[in-house]
Design a protein around this motif. Structure first.
Motif, PDB file in Angstrom:
ATOM      1  N   VAL A   1      13.797 -14.431  -9.154  1.00  0.00           N
ATOM      2  CA  VAL A   1      13.242 -12.779  -9.331  1.00  0.00           C
ATOM      3  C   VAL A   1      12.375 -12.535  -8.340  1.00  0.00           C
ATOM      4  O   VAL A   1      11.081 -13.223  -8.644  1.00  0.00           O
ATOM      5  CB  VAL A   1      13.226 -13.082 -10.900  1.00  0.00           C
ATOM      6  CG1 VAL A   1      12.496 -11.586 -11.385  1.00  0.00           C
ATOM      7  CG2 VAL A   1      14.147 -13.668 -11.912  1.00  0.00           C
ATOM      8  N   TYR A   2      12.410 -11.286  -7.700  1.00  0.00           N
ATOM      9  CA  TYR A   2      11.333 -11.084  -6.707  1.00  0.00           C
ATOM     10  C   TYR A   2      10.557 -10.042  -7.370  1.00  0.00           C
ATOM     11  O   TYR A   2      11.371  -9.051  -8.026  1.00  0.00           O
ATOM     12  CB  TYR A   2      11.965 -10.489  -5.551  1.00  0.00           C
ATOM     13  CG  TYR A   2      12.421 -11.467  -4.467  1.00  0.00           C
ATOM     14  CD1 TYR A   2      12.029 -12.762  -4.801  1.00  0.00           C
ATOM     15  CD2 TYR A   2      13.075 -11.121  -3.343  1.00  0.00           C
ATOM     16  CE1 TYR A   2      12.438 -13.625  -3.240  1.00  0.00           C
ATOM     17  CE2 TYR A   2      13.372 -11.882  -2.260  1.00  0.00           C
ATOM     18  CZ  TYR A   2      13.086 -13.336  -2.192  1.00  0.00           C
ATOM     19  OH  TYR A   2      13.341 -14.204  -1.396  1.00  0.00           O
ATOM     20  N   ALA A   3       9.347  -9.909  -7.237  1.00  0.00           N
ATOM     21  CA  ALA A   3       8.609  -8.567  -7.862  1.00  0.00           C
ATOM     22  C   ALA A   3       9.150  -8.490  -9.347  1.00  0.00           C
ATOM     23  O   ALA A   3       8.982  -9.336 -10.266  1.00  0.00           O
ATOM     24  CB  ALA A   3       8.631  -7.455  -6.995  1.00  0.00           C
ATOM     25  N   SER A   4       9.314  -7.333  -9.847  1.00  0.00           N
ATOM     26  CA  SER A   4       9.950  -7.036 -11.130  1.00  0.00           C
ATOM     27  C   SER A   4       9.063  -7.344 -12.076  1.00  0.00           C
ATOM     28  O   SER A   4       9.610  -7.881 -13.196  1.00  0.00           O
ATOM     29  CB  SER A   4      11.287  -7.623 -11.177  1.00  0.00           C
ATOM     30  OG  SER A   4      12.052  -7.172  -9.970  1.00  0.00           O
ATOM     31  N   TYR A   5       8.012  -7.226 -11.955  1.00  0.00           N
ATOM     32  CA  TYR A   5       6.801  -7.926 -13.228  1.00  0.00           C
ATOM     33  C   TYR A   5       7.050  -7.318 -14.688  1.00  0.00           C
ATOM     34  O   TYR A   5       7.080  -8.098 -15.463  1.00  0.00           O
ATOM     35  CB  TYR A   5       5.411  -7.578 -12.806  1.00  0.00           C
ATOM     36  CG  TYR A   5       4.854  -6.035 -12.474  1.00  0.00           C
ATOM     37  CD1 TYR A   5       4.755  -5.280 -13.867  1.00  0.00           C
ATOM     38  CD2 TYR A   5       4.917  -5.393 -11.315  1.00  0.00           C
ATOM     39  CE1 TYR A   5       4.072  -3.766 -13.523  1.00  0.00           C
ATOM     40  CE2 TYR A   5       4.516  -4.169 -11.084  1.00  0.00           C
ATOM     41  CZ  TYR A   5       4.096  -3.244 -12.377  1.00  0.00           C
ATOM     42  OH  TYR A   5       3.928  -2.141 -11.999  1.00  0.00           O
ATOM     43  N   GLN A   6       7.626  -5.948 -14.740  1.00  0.00           N
ATOM     44  CA  GLN A   6       8.033  -5.697 -16.315  1.00  0.00           C
ATOM     45  C   GLN A   6       9.264  -6.395 -16.459  1.00  0.00           C
ATOM     46  O   GLN A   6       9.420  -6.807 -17.778  1.00  0.00           O
ATOM     47  CB  GLN A   6       8.117  -4.485 -16.220  1.00  0.00           C
ATOM     48  CG  GLN A   6       7.289  -3.329 -15.958  1.00  0.00           C
ATOM     49  CD  GLN A   6       7.472  -1.917 -15.965  1.00  0.00           C
ATOM     50  OE1 GLN A   6       8.530  -1.824 -15.312  1.00  0.00           O
ATOM     51  NE2 GLN A   6       6.789  -1.179 -16.378  1.00  0.00           N
ATOM     52  N   LEU A   7      10.055  -6.538 -15.880  1.00  0.00           N
ATOM     53  CA  LEU A   7      11.338  -7.644 -16.234  1.00  0.00           C
ATOM     54  C   LEU A   7      10.869  -9.045 -16.247  1.00  0.00           C
ATOM     55  O   LEU A   7      11.399  -9.570 -17.197  1.00  0.00           O
ATOM     56  CB  LEU A   7      12.402  -7.461 -14.996  1.00  0.00           C
ATOM     57  CG  LEU A   7      13.473  -8.535 -15.187  1.00  0.00           C
ATOM     58  CD1 LEU A   7      14.282  -8.217 -16.355  1.00  0.00           C
ATOM     59  CD2 LEU A   7      14.442  -8.424 -13.962  1.00  0.00           C
TER      60      LEU A   7
ATOM     61  N   GLY B   1       0.930  -1.121  -0.172  1.00  0.00           N
ATOM     62  CA  GLY B   1       0.044  -0.086  -0.067  1.00  0.00           C
ATOM     63  C   GLY B   1       0.708   1.143  -0.163  1.00  0.00           C
ATOM     64  O   GLY B   1       0.374   2.729   0.113  1.00  0.00           O
ATOM     65  N   LYS B   2       2.344   1.009  -0.146  1.00  0.00           N
ATOM     66  CA  LYS B   2       2.784   2.397   0.007  1.00  0.00           C
ATOM     67  C   LYS B   2       3.275   3.012  -1.457  1.00  0.00           C
ATOM     68  O   LYS B   2       3.722   4.188  -1.565  1.00  0.00           O
ATOM     69  CB  LYS B   2       4.207   2.119   0.678  1.00  0.00           C
ATOM     70  CG  LYS B   2       4.156   1.622   2.176  1.00  0.00           C
ATOM     71  CD  LYS B   2       5.353   1.448   3.032  1.00  0.00           C
ATOM     72  CE  LYS B   2       5.150   1.201   4.448  1.00  0.00           C
ATOM     73  NZ  LYS B   2       6.196   0.437   5.091  1.00  0.00           N
TER      74      LYS B   2
ATOM     75  N   TRP C   1      12.835  -0.714  -3.991  1.00  0.00           N
ATOM     76  CA  TRP C   1      11.696  -1.231  -2.696  1.00  0.00           C
ATOM     77  C   TRP C   1      12.361  -1.924  -1.803  1.00  0.00           C
ATOM     78  O   TRP C   1      12.240  -1.895  -0.508  1.00  0.00           O
ATOM     79  CB  TRP C   1      10.665  -1.805  -3.690  1.00  0.00           C
ATOM     80  CG  TRP C   1       9.750  -2.051  -2.819  1.00  0.00           C
ATOM     81  CD1 TRP C   1       8.320  -1.342  -2.735  1.00  0.00           C
ATOM     82  CD2 TRP C   1       9.279  -3.262  -1.985  1.00  0.00           C
ATOM     83  NE1 TRP C   1       7.530  -1.470  -1.875  1.00  0.00           N
ATOM     84  CE2 TRP C   1       7.782  -2.727  -1.348  1.00  0.00           C
ATOM     85  CE3 TRP C   1       9.824  -4.521  -1.724  1.00  0.00           C
ATOM     86  CZ2 TRP C   1       7.081  -3.777  -0.666  1.00  0.00           C
ATOM     87  CZ3 TRP C   1       9.104  -5.254  -0.640  1.00  0.00           C
ATOM     88  CH2 TRP C   1       7.736  -4.954  -0.213  1.00  0.00           C
ATOM     89  N   PHE C   2      13.119  -2.954  -2.278  1.00  0.00           N
ATOM     90  CA  PHE C   2      13.663  -4.070  -1.087  1.00  0.00           C
ATOM     91  C   PHE C   2      14.759  -3.686  -0.616  1.00  0.00           C
ATOM     92  O   PHE C   2      14.926  -3.907   0.719  1.00  0.00           O
ATOM     93  CB  PHE C   2      13.773  -5.372  -2.030  1.00  0.00           C
ATOM     94  CG  PHE C   2      12.924  -6.124  -2.555  1.00  0.00           C
ATOM     95  CD1 PHE C   2      12.069  -7.214  -1.421  1.00  0.00           C
ATOM     96  CD2 PHE C   2      12.459  -6.146  -3.814  1.00  0.00           C
ATOM     97  CE1 PHE C   2      11.212  -7.799  -1.954  1.00  0.00           C
ATOM     98  CE2 PHE C   2      11.398  -7.137  -4.176  1.00  0.00           C
ATOM     99  CZ  PHE C   2      10.915  -7.905  -3.150  1.00  0.00           C
TER     100      PHE C   2
ATOM    101  N   TRP D   1      20.589  -1.769  -3.025  1.00  0.00           N
ATOM    102  CA  TRP D   1      20.921  -2.764  -2.243  1.00  0.00           C
ATOM    103  C   TRP D   1      22.377  -3.374  -2.108  1.00  0.00           C
ATOM    104  O   TRP D   1      23.180  -3.282  -3.057  1.00  0.00           O
ATOM    105  CB  TRP D   1      19.919  -4.112  -2.673  1.00  0.00           C
ATOM    106  CG  TRP D   1      19.402  -4.860  -1.505  1.00  0.00           C
ATOM    107  CD1 TRP D   1      19.788  -4.914  -0.130  1.00  0.00           C
ATOM    108  CD2 TRP D   1      18.522  -6.020  -1.661  1.00  0.00           C
ATOM    109  NE1 TRP D   1      19.173  -5.815   0.543  1.00  0.00           N
ATOM    110  CE2 TRP D   1      18.292  -6.552  -0.183  1.00  0.00           C
ATOM    111  CE3 TRP D   1      17.817  -6.391  -2.816  1.00  0.00           C
ATOM    112  CZ2 TRP D   1      17.304  -7.496   0.018  1.00  0.00           C
ATOM    113  CZ3 TRP D   1      17.054  -7.492  -2.380  1.00  0.00           C
ATOM    114  CH2 TRP D   1      16.870  -8.123  -1.214  1.00  0.00           C
ATOM    115  N   SER D   2      22.552  -3.747  -1.073  1.00  0.00           N
ATOM    116  CA  SER D   2      23.986  -4.369  -0.884  1.00  0.00           C
ATOM    117  C   SER D   2      24.215  -5.510  -1.637  1.00  0.00           C
ATOM    118  O   SER D   2      23.456  -6.337  -2.228  1.00  0.00           O
ATOM    119  CB  SER D   2      24.380  -4.608   0.576  1.00  0.00           C
ATOM    120  OG  SER D   2      23.370  -5.752   0.873  1.00  0.00           O
TER     121      SER D   2
END
Length: 192
Positions: free
Chosen positions: A125-131, A21-22, A65-66, A98-99
């Motif tokens: 692959v987390y989230a990143s729906y366009q990728l 929701g952010k 985001w992450f 990210w690190s």
């Protein structure tokens, strides 16, 4: 050779946008609202998945985001996420957030093919729906894992977009997580 695994949270109708929701979308915040009672079990599944992986592949916005949410955390899951190699696909960013991250620029398909050749094990692959849509279109995905939340949102960005042809999948695993979440894993059937 690496195995590229798309793993994401989704509404029943495939929406992946604004889970916390952010991002300000009118339908955002579905992750906590419709998963609250099951998040302890969700965490167990996600932690185990991460501990078995060798690397993360992310789009630029997902990296931001992450990174904002995980860099300050500690614990088994956070420690693994923060220390593992991350590869960020971006045409605009030269410095990942990210690190332990490397930016992949240029031809996405070629860069991801090289990445798969260079890593032995699972690349999440987390989230990143366009990728993800690009990776699916170019037959680079080996498995799709979905944690399905019990809500139909009716609108919002979805994981799957248009493809030039059908993409065959084979169900390899399904389970209930807690009392309301469903985990499904599909292997992509690559044409021979």
């Amino acid at each position: 050779m690496g195995k590229l695994i798309v793993t994401t949270n989704s509404s029943l109708d495939g929406v992946v946008q604004d889970p916390d929701g952010k991002e300000g979308s009118p339908l955002g915040g579905w992750f906590g609202r419709f998963g609250a009672d099951d998040l302890a079990q969700w965490t167990e599944v996600e932690t185990a998945e991460t501990l078995n992986a060798e690397a993360l592949l992310l789009g630029r916005r997902s990296d931001e985001w992450f990174a904002a949410r995980w860099q300050s955390r500690t614990g088994e899951w956070a420690d693994k996420l923060n220390s593992m190699p991350k590869y960020v696909v971006s045409s605009t960013s030269k410095q990942p957030e990210w690190s332990n991250s490397t930016v992949l620029t240029g031809d996405v398909v070629g860069e991801v093919e090289k990445l798969k050749q260079g890593i032995d094990g699972e690349i999440l692959v987390y989230a990143s729906y366009q990728l993800v849509q690009t990776l699916i279109e170019h037959d680079l995905v080996d498995e799709i894992r979905l944690m399905i939340f019990p809500v139909i949102l009716g609108d919002g960005a979805r994981l799957f977009g248009r493809t030039s042809d059908r993409k065959a999948l084979r169900l390899v695993r399904t389970s209930t997580v807690g009392n309301g979440l469903t985990f499904v894993a599909y292997e992509v059937v690559h044409a021979v």
